[in-house]
Scaffold this active site. Structure first.
Site, PDB file in Angstrom:
ATOM      1  N   GLU A 247       0.883  -1.174   0.000  1.00 23.54           N
ATOM      2  CA  GLU A 247       0.000   0.000   0.000  1.00 23.54           C
ATOM      3  C   GLU A 247       0.912   1.213   0.000  1.00 23.54           C
ATOM      4  O   GLU A 247       1.465   1.588   1.039  1.00 23.54           O
ATOM      5  CB  GLU A 247      -0.900  -0.017   1.248  1.00 23.54           C
ATOM      6  CG  GLU A 247      -1.866  -1.183   1.308  1.00 23.54           C
ATOM      7  CD  GLU A 247      -3.025  -1.048   0.325  1.00 23.54           C
ATOM      8  OE1 GLU A 247      -3.287   0.064  -0.163  1.00 23.54           O
ATOM      9  OE2 GLU A 247      -3.679  -2.063   0.032  1.00 23.54           O
ATOM     10  N   CYS A 281      -2.058   9.222   2.493  1.00 24.93           N
ATOM     11  CA  CYS A 281      -1.788   8.714   1.140  1.00 24.93           C
ATOM     12  C   CYS A 281      -2.891   9.133   0.170  1.00 24.93           C
ATOM     13  O   CYS A 281      -2.658   9.248  -1.026  1.00 24.93           O
ATOM     14  CB  CYS A 281      -1.657   7.198   1.172  1.00 24.93           C
ATOM     15  SG  CYS A 281      -3.064   6.404   1.949  1.00 24.93           S
TER      16      CYS A 281
HETATM   17  P1  NAD Z   1       8.593   5.066   4.403  1.00 26.44           P
HETATM   18  O1  NAD Z   1       8.533   4.278   3.162  1.00 26.44           O
HETATM   19  O2  NAD Z   1       9.738   5.972   4.597  1.00 26.44           O
HETATM   20  O3  NAD Z   1       8.589   4.110   5.670  1.00 26.44           O
HETATM   21  C1  NAD Z   1       7.550   3.188   5.868  1.00 26.44           C
HETATM   22  C2  NAD Z   1       8.052   2.072   6.757  1.00 26.44           C
HETATM   23  O4  NAD Z   1       9.055   1.358   6.066  1.00 26.44           O
HETATM   24  C3  NAD Z   1       8.680   2.550   8.063  1.00 26.44           C
HETATM   25  O5  NAD Z   1       8.313   1.687   9.096  1.00 26.44           O
HETATM   26  C4  NAD Z   1      10.164   2.432   7.778  1.00 26.44           C
HETATM   27  O6  NAD Z   1      10.921   2.270   8.958  1.00 26.44           O
HETATM   28  C5  NAD Z   1      10.195   1.198   6.912  1.00 26.44           C
HETATM   29  N1  NAD Z   1      11.381   1.049   6.041  1.00 26.44           N
HETATM   30  C6  NAD Z   1      12.200   2.025   5.597  1.00 26.44           C
HETATM   31  N2  NAD Z   1      13.149   1.491   4.809  1.00 26.44           N
HETATM   32  C7  NAD Z   1      12.931   0.155   4.765  1.00 26.44           C
HETATM   33  C8  NAD Z   1      13.569  -0.924   4.106  1.00 26.44           C
HETATM   34  N3  NAD Z   1      14.642  -0.748   3.335  1.00 26.44           N
HETATM   35  N4  NAD Z   1      13.054  -2.169   4.252  1.00 26.44           N
HETATM   36  C9  NAD Z   1      11.943  -2.366   5.013  1.00 26.44           C
HETATM   37  N5  NAD Z   1      11.301  -1.365   5.668  1.00 26.44           N
HETATM   38  C10 NAD Z   1      11.785  -0.129   5.539  1.00 26.44           C
HETATM   39  O7  NAD Z   1       7.206   5.837   4.521  1.00 26.44           O
HETATM   40  P2  NAD Z   1       6.765   6.850   5.662  1.00 26.44           P
HETATM   41  O8  NAD Z   1       7.455   8.143   5.424  1.00 26.44           O
HETATM   42  O9  NAD Z   1       6.849   6.199   6.990  1.00 26.44           O
HETATM   43  O10 NAD Z   1       5.196   6.987   5.349  1.00 26.44           O
HETATM   44  C11 NAD Z   1       4.696   7.831   4.407  1.00 26.44           C
HETATM   45  C12 NAD Z   1       4.373   7.074   3.131  1.00 26.44           C
HETATM   46  O11 NAD Z   1       3.405   6.065   3.407  1.00 26.44           O
HETATM   47  C13 NAD Z   1       3.725   7.970   2.090  1.00 26.44           C
HETATM   48  O12 NAD Z   1       4.298   7.694   0.845  1.00 26.44           O
HETATM   49  C14 NAD Z   1       2.261   7.556   2.111  1.00 26.44           C
HETATM   50  O13 NAD Z   1       1.566   7.792   0.931  1.00 26.44           O
HETATM   51  C15 NAD Z   1       2.380   6.107   2.415  1.00 26.44           C
HETATM   52  N6  NAD Z   1       1.117   5.606   2.957  1.00 26.44           N
HETATM   53  C16 NAD Z   1       0.341   4.825   2.154  1.00 26.44           C
HETATM   54  C17 NAD Z   1      -0.885   4.359   2.620  1.00 26.44           C
HETATM   55  C18 NAD Z   1      -1.739   3.469   1.768  1.00 26.44           C
HETATM   56  O14 NAD Z   1      -2.655   2.864   2.317  1.00 26.44           O
HETATM   57  N7  NAD Z   1      -1.489   3.350   0.484  1.00 26.44           N
HETATM   58  C19 NAD Z   1      -1.334   4.702   3.904  1.00 26.44           C
HETATM   59  C20 NAD Z   1      -0.520   5.501   4.689  1.00 26.44           C
HETATM   60  C21 NAD Z   1       0.715   5.946   4.203  1.00 26.44           C
END
Ligand code: NAD
Length: 479
Positions: A247, A281
């Protein structure tokens, strides 16, 4: 200072390294807790615990799991105010208007999963061979690795944990570091509600370390990830071969046609752009307004934006708190400056507010004259912004919408039924809303579409259960 441990194998443990990282209140910059900094070895221990926990959770009957989810909902209900307080302190969203509703949504997620799993049906299939009886069953996938973001630190994990447990999976969970205090608070609720030992395991720490271990380790059978497109793409590589529910980000356009109810469109856009500081998002990050009504619509959105009260998220008068972290504020700075360089006009905001209690407050921003090469169109901004472009014909609007890289949600405002269906059917997005920014409910299938960058798979009610189970056909010979 409070030291928060990780929850695995039914116990609260420190990191093997003994290290902790600092958790700050984004509204004040104050240190609120120290959180265990997990290592790869910690994640491996959690995965092993989940392997054992799977035996327990998967052997419970559906009705028992349903009762467990109801108990979790009751514990969260009992602690509602305290959890909302933690959410505001850790994430920054206004306590009254956003944090409490998020906790209520979390309770609802557990209750809905408790219901959905009881009524999940499979099928009996007629086949050509009269000696055969064929039917399907749904089984848990096993150990589910879940990785969650910081914008809805209770609600998003609940979507996975509730449906994951309902389906009989065990879970290893890596939350976003900047909202790990919330994650610990949710894990405490799970423990109090009597989640079986090892059925949910929380590993805090850096995503690139503990998250990556969870994704790549052969001990996890499937991955559920909510986060940015960039991280989602890395996970798709590291988790290759596993079922992936991704997502990801969104920036789908909101299209307003000349015949639309402008009052309704402006209200919806203002909510979509500024709710949770635009850190959603599905937020409204790009508005395509038909030329004849463009200026009028901009003025109406501007009026709503000027009414926003930035401030202490615990103050009932506050309608927008700080953004969650420096990275997201820096991105908002960058996108505003970039649009100015490319000829856009900032009518309101476009910068941080300087006289606040921390450096993470960003002004509600309204911008016109945005062009396709602006970062507002090219990337997800994830902030309190309402960037406007104008168009003349429906075909032009559709073309702009089609070029958009994201495919999560798009909105169309018009009073013409035919036009609304023209856009709804032609736009590539998981959800198209008509005359409202809202998709309508948590049981609506939600996710990205092929050819775009918003991910794959569906969550929402029974769609989460479909996603988090394997469908098995049993073929019996009765002769
Ligand atoms: P992010 O991708 O930076 O981090 C998300 C998660 O991934 C965190 O827990 C982070 O620690 C982890 N992570 C980071 N690098 C990783 C790796 N290499 N391997 C595995 N895990 C890793 O995103 P964010 O800044 O925390 O959140 C914002 C983003 O989330 C926005 O792009 C938003 O659109 C998206 N989002 C999407 C939805 C949806 O339902 N589509 C809902 C909420 C947020």
């Amino acid at each position: 200072m409070k030291k928060l441990k990780m929850y695995m194998d039914g116990k609260w443990v420190e990191s093997i390294s003994g290290a902790y990282f600092d958790a700050f209140n984004p509204a004040t910059g104050e240190l609120i807790a120290k959180v265990a900094e997990g290592t790869r070895e910690d994640a491996q221990a959690a995965i092993a615990a989940a392997g054992r926990g799977f035996e327990q959770i998967s052997s419970m009957s559906v009705w028992e799991r349903s009762r467990l989810l109801t108990s979790i909902a009751s514990v969260i209900e009992k602690r509602k105010e305290a959890l909302a307080h933690t959410l505001t302190q850790d994430q920054g969203k206004p306590y009254h208007t956003e944090a409490l509703p998020e906790i209520e949504g979390t309770i609802a997620a557990f209750l809905e999963a408790a219901e959905q799993i009881k009524w999940l049906e499979t099928s009996v299939i007629s086949v050509e061979d009269s000696s055969k009886r064929v039917f399907t069953i749904r089984q848990p996938k096993g150990v589910y690795g879940i990785i969650t973001p910081w914008n809805f630190p209770f609600m998003v994990p609940a979507e996975y944990i509730a449906y994951g447990l309902a389906a009989g999976n065990a879970i290893v969970w890596a939350p976003a570091p900047s909202t790990s205090v919330c994650a610990v608070a949710l894990a405490e609720c799970l423990e109090e509600a009597g989640v079986p030992q090892g059925a949910v395991n929380l590993v805090t720490g850096k995503g690139a370390i503990v998250g990556d271990e969870i994704v790549a380790n052969p001990g996890t059978d499937a991955i559920g990830f909510t986060g940015s497109t960039a991280t989602g793409n890395q996970i798709a590589v590291r988790g290759a071969g596993k079922p992936l529910l991704l997502e990801l980000g969104g920036n789908g356009p909101t299209i307003v046609l000349a015949d639309a109810d402008l009052d309704r469109a402006a209200k919806s856009i203002a909510f979509g752009s500024f709710f949770n500081g635009g850190q959603v998002c599905t937020s409204t990050e790009l508005i395509l307004a038909q030329k004849d009504i463009h200026d009028e619509l901009v003025q109406r959105v501007l009026q709503h934006a000027k009414e926003i009260v930035l401030g202490d998220p615990f103050d009932p008068r506050t309608t927008m708190g700080p953004l969650n972290n420096e990275m997201v504020v820096a991105k908002n700075d960058e996108h505003a400056l970039d649009s100015l360089k490319k000829g856009a006009e900032i009518l309101l905001g476009g910068k941080r507010v300087t006289n606040m209690t921390s450096n993470l407050f960003f002004e509600p921003t309204v911008i016109t004259g945005v062009t396709e090469d602006c970062l507002y169109c090219q990337e997800e901004t994830f902030g309190p912004v309402a960037p406007f472009m104008s168009f003349s014909t429906h075909e032009e609007a559709l073309e702009l919408a089609r070029k958009n890289k994201w495919g999560l949600v798009s909105c169309i405002f018009t009073n013409n039924l035919k036009d609304s269906m023209y856009f709804a059917e032609k736009i590539k997005a998981g959800i198209v809303t008509i005359n409202s920014g809202s998709g309508g409910g948590s049981n609506v299938p939600f996710g990205g579409v092929a050819g775009k960058q918003s991910g794959m798979g569906r969550i929402g009610g029974k769609y989460s259960l479909y996603e988090m189970t394997d469908l098995k056909a049993i073929c019996m010979d009765v002769t």
